[in-house]
Design an enzyme around this catalytic site. Structure first.
Site, PDB file in Angstrom:
ATOM      1  N   ASN A   1      -4.926   1.555  -1.416  1.00 31.89           N
ATOM      2  CA  ASN A   1      -5.412   0.168  -1.385  1.00 31.89           C
ATOM      3  C   ASN A   1      -6.285  -0.171  -2.582  1.00 31.89           C
ATOM      4  O   ASN A   1      -6.689  -1.314  -2.751  1.00 31.89           O
ATOM      5  CB  ASN A   1      -6.141  -0.139  -0.062  1.00 31.89           C
ATOM      6  CG  ASN A   1      -7.561   0.353  -0.052  1.00 31.89           C
ATOM      7  OD1 ASN A   1      -7.895   1.320  -0.745  1.00 31.89           O
ATOM      8  ND2 ASN A   1      -8.422  -0.295   0.708  1.00 31.89           N
TER       9      ASN A   1
ATOM     10  N   ASP B   1      -9.838   2.365   3.069  1.00 34.15           N
ATOM     11  CA  ASP B   1      -9.860   1.794   4.428  1.00 34.15           C
ATOM     12  C   ASP B   1     -10.615   2.702   5.412  1.00 34.15           C
ATOM     13  O   ASP B   1     -11.433   2.235   6.204  1.00 34.15           O
ATOM     14  CB  ASP B   1      -8.441   1.558   4.939  1.00 34.15           C
ATOM     15  CG  ASP B   1      -7.764   0.386   4.241  1.00 34.15           C
ATOM     16  OD1 ASP B   1      -8.485  -0.532   3.797  1.00 34.15           O
ATOM     17  OD2 ASP B   1      -6.530   0.383   4.137  1.00 34.15           O
TER      18      ASP B   1
ATOM     19  N   LYS C   1       0.820  -1.217   0.000  1.00 25.67           N
ATOM     20  CA  LYS C   1       0.000   0.000   0.000  1.00 25.67           C
ATOM     21  C   LYS C   1       0.855   1.268   0.000  1.00 25.67           C
ATOM     22  O   LYS C   1       0.533   2.233  -0.673  1.00 25.67           O
ATOM     23  CB  LYS C   1      -0.897   0.039   1.246  1.00 25.67           C
ATOM     24  CG  LYS C   1      -1.966  -1.031   1.281  1.00 25.67           C
ATOM     25  CD  LYS C   1      -2.836  -0.792   2.505  1.00 25.67           C
ATOM     26  CE  LYS C   1      -3.688  -1.967   2.840  1.00 25.67           C
ATOM     27  NZ  LYS C   1      -4.660  -1.679   3.885  1.00 25.67           N
TER      28      LYS C   1
ATOM     29  N   GLU D   1       5.347   8.653  20.912  1.00 27.24           N
ATOM     30  CA  GLU D   1       5.829   9.540  19.841  1.00 27.24           C
ATOM     31  C   GLU D   1       5.081   9.296  18.524  1.00 27.24           C
ATOM     32  O   GLU D   1       4.843  10.231  17.772  1.00 27.24           O
ATOM     33  CB  GLU D   1       7.337   9.345  19.557  1.00 27.24           C
ATOM     34  CG  GLU D   1       8.257   9.549  20.750  1.00 27.24           C
ATOM     35  CD  GLU D   1       8.421   8.276  21.546  1.00 27.24           C
ATOM     36  OE1 GLU D   1       9.251   7.434  21.157  1.00 27.24           O
ATOM     37  OE2 GLU D   1       7.718   8.095  22.560  1.00 27.24           O
ATOM     38  N   ARG D   2       4.736   8.037  18.249  1.00 27.77           N
ATOM     39  CA  ARG D   2       4.025   7.744  16.991  1.00 27.77           C
ATOM     40  C   ARG D   2       2.634   8.388  17.003  1.00 27.77           C
ATOM     41  O   ARG D   2       2.164   8.881  15.992  1.00 27.77           O
ATOM     42  CB  ARG D   2       3.868   6.237  16.790  1.00 27.77           C
ATOM     43  CG  ARG D   2       5.126   5.526  16.374  1.00 27.77           C
ATOM     44  CD  ARG D   2       4.816   4.064  16.068  1.00 27.77           C
ATOM     45  NE  ARG D   2       4.418   3.853  14.682  1.00 27.77           N
ATOM     46  CZ  ARG D   2       3.885   2.707  14.240  1.00 27.77           C
ATOM     47  NH1 ARG D   2       3.679   1.703  15.064  1.00 27.77           N
ATOM     48  NH2 ARG D   2       3.561   2.585  12.971  1.00 27.77           N
TER      49      ARG D   2
HETATM   50  P1  ATR Z   1      -1.195  -1.674  10.939  1.00 28.29           P
HETATM   51  O1  ATR Z   1      -0.429  -1.071   9.807  1.00 28.29           O
HETATM   52  O2  ATR Z   1      -1.986  -2.886  10.593  1.00 28.29           O
HETATM   53  O3  ATR Z   1      -2.012  -0.668  11.673  1.00 28.29           O
HETATM   54  P2  ATR Z   1       1.186  -1.658  12.609  1.00 28.29           P
HETATM   55  O4  ATR Z   1       1.732  -0.503  11.861  1.00 28.29           O
HETATM   56  O5  ATR Z   1       2.084  -2.828  12.875  1.00 28.29           O
HETATM   57  O6  ATR Z   1      -0.091  -2.286  11.933  1.00 28.29           O
HETATM   58  O7  ATR Z   1       0.593  -1.123  13.979  1.00 28.29           O
HETATM   59  C1  ATR Z   1       0.243  -1.945  15.021  1.00 28.29           C
HETATM   60  C2  ATR Z   1      -0.253  -1.081  16.166  1.00 28.29           C
HETATM   61  O8  ATR Z   1      -0.561  -1.948  17.263  1.00 28.29           O
HETATM   62  C3  ATR Z   1       0.762  -0.077  16.666  1.00 28.29           C
HETATM   63  O9  ATR Z   1       0.087   1.087  17.055  1.00 28.29           O
HETATM   64  C4  ATR Z   1       1.369  -0.800  17.862  1.00 28.29           C
HETATM   65  O10 ATR Z   1       1.926   0.040  18.844  1.00 28.29           O
HETATM   66  P3  ATR Z   1       3.453   0.585  18.722  1.00 28.29           P
HETATM   67  O11 ATR Z   1       3.423   1.721  17.752  1.00 28.29           O
HETATM   68  O12 ATR Z   1       3.796   0.991  20.106  1.00 28.29           O
HETATM   69  O13 ATR Z   1       4.251  -0.601  18.233  1.00 28.29           O
HETATM   70  C5  ATR Z   1       0.154  -1.503  18.414  1.00 28.29           C
HETATM   71  N1  ATR Z   1       0.492  -2.655  19.259  1.00 28.29           N
HETATM   72  C6  ATR Z   1       1.004  -3.841  18.858  1.00 28.29           C
HETATM   73  N2  ATR Z   1       1.179  -4.664  19.928  1.00 28.29           N
HETATM   74  C7  ATR Z   1       0.775  -3.968  21.017  1.00 28.29           C
HETATM   75  C8  ATR Z   1       0.715  -4.262  22.419  1.00 28.29           C
HETATM   76  N3  ATR Z   1       1.105  -5.446  22.899  1.00 28.29           N
HETATM   77  N4  ATR Z   1       0.241  -3.305  23.253  1.00 28.29           N
HETATM   78  C9  ATR Z   1      -0.171  -2.109  22.773  1.00 28.29           C
HETATM   79  N5  ATR Z   1      -0.138  -1.768  21.463  1.00 28.29           N
HETATM   80  C10 ATR Z   1       0.333  -2.679  20.599  1.00 28.29           C
END
Ligand code: ATR
Length: 280
Positions: free
Chosen positions: A88, A104, A66, A155-156
């Site tokens: 997408n 999406d 994507k 931060e994200r």
């Molecule tokens: P997508 O593109 O499908 O949204 P991604 O970019 O991998 O997937 O994002 C996954 C999200 O789930 C992120 O916000 C991640 O948090 P981080 O930015 O801190 O990695 C969150 N996430 C994954 N596992 C987690 C957990 N155990 N607890 C809290 N948040 C989680």
């Protein structure tokens, strides 16, 4: 001659899109077929141009393609896809132009509207700051929601909020870490989980429990495997309204279908097809 549509991704074997779109084409009596193709990022350019050359009707792109699509200068992204940073849905115009859309966020909006949930002016908490959160947050900000993005990596969340604030969309947006979630939820109207918490095989995990939720909240989990996530069970226990991630999947597909064909697809049949595939 049969017109071909497809989804490109890697991995792609478990995609539910072929079943959903083929059911719609068949019900509408359209002589079309939708197929999943495994395409690696370095072959995306050739694959899209090849599909165009072979007269494909349109494409979906999924992980990890994507974001890659926006690097291809022959794809003209619409403003929303550009903001989200991901495409997408690809459309082949008769003029030869290749356009990129992102459905999406539209899928998430439609899933909420279908459940009679007001978006404009609503206080929305979006958990997660990945690709899915971006699509949902940009769309709901455009629809006038008052959003807080919360994320494990604070931060994200702050970065996403900053990017959306720079766009002068009608909605307001803030970012925060996970620790503020409980307090934020007290005043929230909608919670949307875009994290992987609760997703198979981590089905015991959840972003919030019933004690943190309340009955005037709508809880929308974009995770659809399992169909009923722990978060949705917690939401039901708190008396909250729930919205299933399956609906986002169906509506993002329906929006793509409309963009390619100009035809309104049979939503209920698409939903039924997805549910049957997930339960098989
Ligand atoms: P997508 O593109 O499908 O949204 P991604 O970019 O991998 O997937 O994002 C996954 C999200 O789930 C992120 O916000 C991640 O948090 P981080 O930015 O801190 O990695 C969150 N996430 C994954 N596992 C987690 C957990 N155990 N607890 C809290 N948040 C989680």
């Amino acid at each position: 001659m049969k017109q071909v549509f497809g989804v490109f991704g890697n991995p792609i074997g478990h995609s539910l899109s072929p079943a959903m779109h083929n059911a719609a084409f068949s019900a509408l009596g359209m002589d079309c077929i939708y197929h999943a193709f495994r395409v690696r990022p370095e072959k995306l350019e050739k694959a899209i141009l090849g599909a165009e050359a072979m007269g494909f009707g349109g494409l979906n792109l999924t992980v990890p393609l994507k974001e890659e699509a926006l690097k291809l200068d022959f794809i003209k992204p619409d403003p929303l896809a550009k903001r989200i940073g991901a495409v997408n849905t690809v459309i082949f115009e008769k003029t030869g132009e290749i356009q990129g859309y992102n459905t999406d966020g539209l899928g998430a909006r439609q899933a909420l509207l279908n459940a009679a949930v007001e978006i404009e002016g609503s206080r929305v908490v979006i958990a997660g700051a990945g690709g899915a959160a971006r699509a949902v947050a940009f769309q709901l900000a455009a629809d006038g929601a008052d959003i807080t993005v919360i994320n494990r990596t604070e931060e994200r969340a702050l970065e996403l909020a900053k990017e959306i604030s720079a766009e002068t969309l009608p909605g307001k947006i803030n970012g925060a870490g996970l620790s503020g979630l409980k307090e934020l939820l007290q005043d929230a109207d909608i919670l949307i989980n875009t994290t992987t918490l609760g997703m198979h095989p981590n089905t015991d995990t959840t972003i919030a429990t019933a004690e943190e939720l309340h009955s005037s909240l709508t809880v929308f989990d974009i995770v659809y495997n399992p169909l009923e996530t722990r978060l949705l069970r917690e939401a039901k226990a708190a008396g909250a309204k729930t919205v299933s991630g399956v609906l986002m999947l169906v509506y993002q597909g329906a929006e793509a279908f409309k963009l390619w064909t100009g035809v309104e697809p049979p939503i209920e049949l698409m939903k039924k097809t997805i549910l049957e595939a997930l339960q098989a």
